[in-house]
Enzyme design. Structure first.
Site: not given
Ligand code: ATP
Length: 294
Positions: A137, A12
């Site tokens: 989200d 997203k």
């Molecule tokens: P958001 O934009 O929702 O804040 P993000 O894209 O910045 O999220 P994610 O890729 O979701 O961040 O990952 C953030 C942290 O969440 C990772 O470092 C990991 O420790 C944890 N995490 C939990 N579940 C998952 C998953 N299925 N895939 C990746 N990371 C995950």
């Protein structure tokens, strides 16, 4: 009951992100246009005798409780009172901690995939409720496409008939804490916030130049100031022909929008020499709800 399902979990991005107010529960009320892009994790769910197991090709992805996909599976199984188990494999393509909702989209795919494997015991409303318990989200990632989201992100209005977007996404090697960005945000001092009304007018006119002018993110007032690397990428994308640039979520991913695929591709060829994690992406087209095979 089917035994296995393979499902796409698209990343997203936020085309606009306006922070409206800080709430008493610590969350912020937002008004944000969210868009799925064709950078996808692939999730395989297998039905097994008992227990929930999560694995990934990426060793940095947490397994068990800490994984949002695990949480989603457990919530759904508890809600329905499922007695059997599921083995979930996450083929990770979405960079971690990039502001691309990687964990949330995996959780959404698991909720949808399990509901399908179990022959649709839950309606969409219940899936959205469970999703919100996993993360802000997740409801959008369940609905997909493009949507204007309000509240914590759970009040969704789908946007149809908009333009197909041709984008270059750059994820610089920076670790940014979402909590810290919101903590440092000075809401009272924001004086040039995104104009979602103007964005939507351009959206329905399929006016890419108008859209580019209104792609904006309040959280940039924190991240761009703190991490000069982000504005360097924005400048570079503009010099390579981007009509506009913006950060997704709390960053650090930066996106440039281009007039067509060819221009985006040319810019991507150049920028990927400097930034290893650069992607040529478009709007995700929901085909069969992302189910690859069942
Ligand atoms: P958001 O934009 O929702 O804040 P993000 O894209 O910045 O999220 P994610 O890729 O979701 O961040 O990952 C953030 C942290 O969440 C990772 O470092 C990991 O420790 C944890 N995490 C939990 N579940 C998952 C998953 N299925 N895939 C990746 N990371 C995950």
């Amino acid at each position: 009951m089917m035994d296995q399902i393979k499902i796409e979990a698209p990343a997203k991005i936020n085309l606009t992100l306006k922070v409206v107010a800080k709430r008493l529960d610590g969350y912020h009320d937002l008004e944000t246009v969210m868009q799925q892009i064709d950078l996808c994790d692939e999730i395989i769910i297998e039905s097994v005798d008992e227990g929930i197991e999560v694995n990934s090709n990426n060793s940095e992805v947490p397994v068990a409780e800490a994984n949002l996909a695990f949480k989603a599976a457990r919530l759904l199984c508890e809600r329905i009172g499922v007695t059997r188990g599921f083995r979930i494999f996450i083929d990770k393509k979405i960079p971690l901690g990039a502001g691309l909702a990687g964990g949330s989209t995996d959780a959404a795919a698991v909720l949808r995939g399990l509901n399908q494997i179990l022959d649709f015991p839950l309606d969409l409303q219940t899936l959205l409720e469970l999703g919100l318990q996993v993360g802000s989200d997740v409801p959008f990632c369940i609905v997909g496409g493009t949507a204007l989201a309000r509240g914590r992100g759970e009040i969704l209005e789908s946007l149809s008939l908009g333009p197909h977007l041709e984008l270059v996404l750059v994820n610089p090697p920076l670790q940014i804490s979402t909590a810290e960005v919101y903590h440092d945000l000075k809401l009272a001092e924001l004086n040039d916030q995104p104009d979602n009304g103007a964005f939507l007018e351009a959206w329905y006119r399929c006016d890419i130049i108008g859209l580019a002018a209104h792609m904006k993110n309040d959280l940039e007032t924190v991240s761009v100031v703190k991490y000069p690397g982000i504005s360097e990428i924005k400048d570079r994308l503009v010099s390579l022909g981007a009509l506009g640039t913006f950060m997704s979520g709390s960053g650090p991913s930066v996106i440039g929008i281009f007039g067509n695929r060819q221009m985006a591709s040319k810019a991507w060829q150049t920028i990927k020499e400097v930034y290893q994690e650069s992607f040529l992406v478009s709007s995700y087209i929901k085909d069969k709800g992302g189910i690859i095979n069942a």
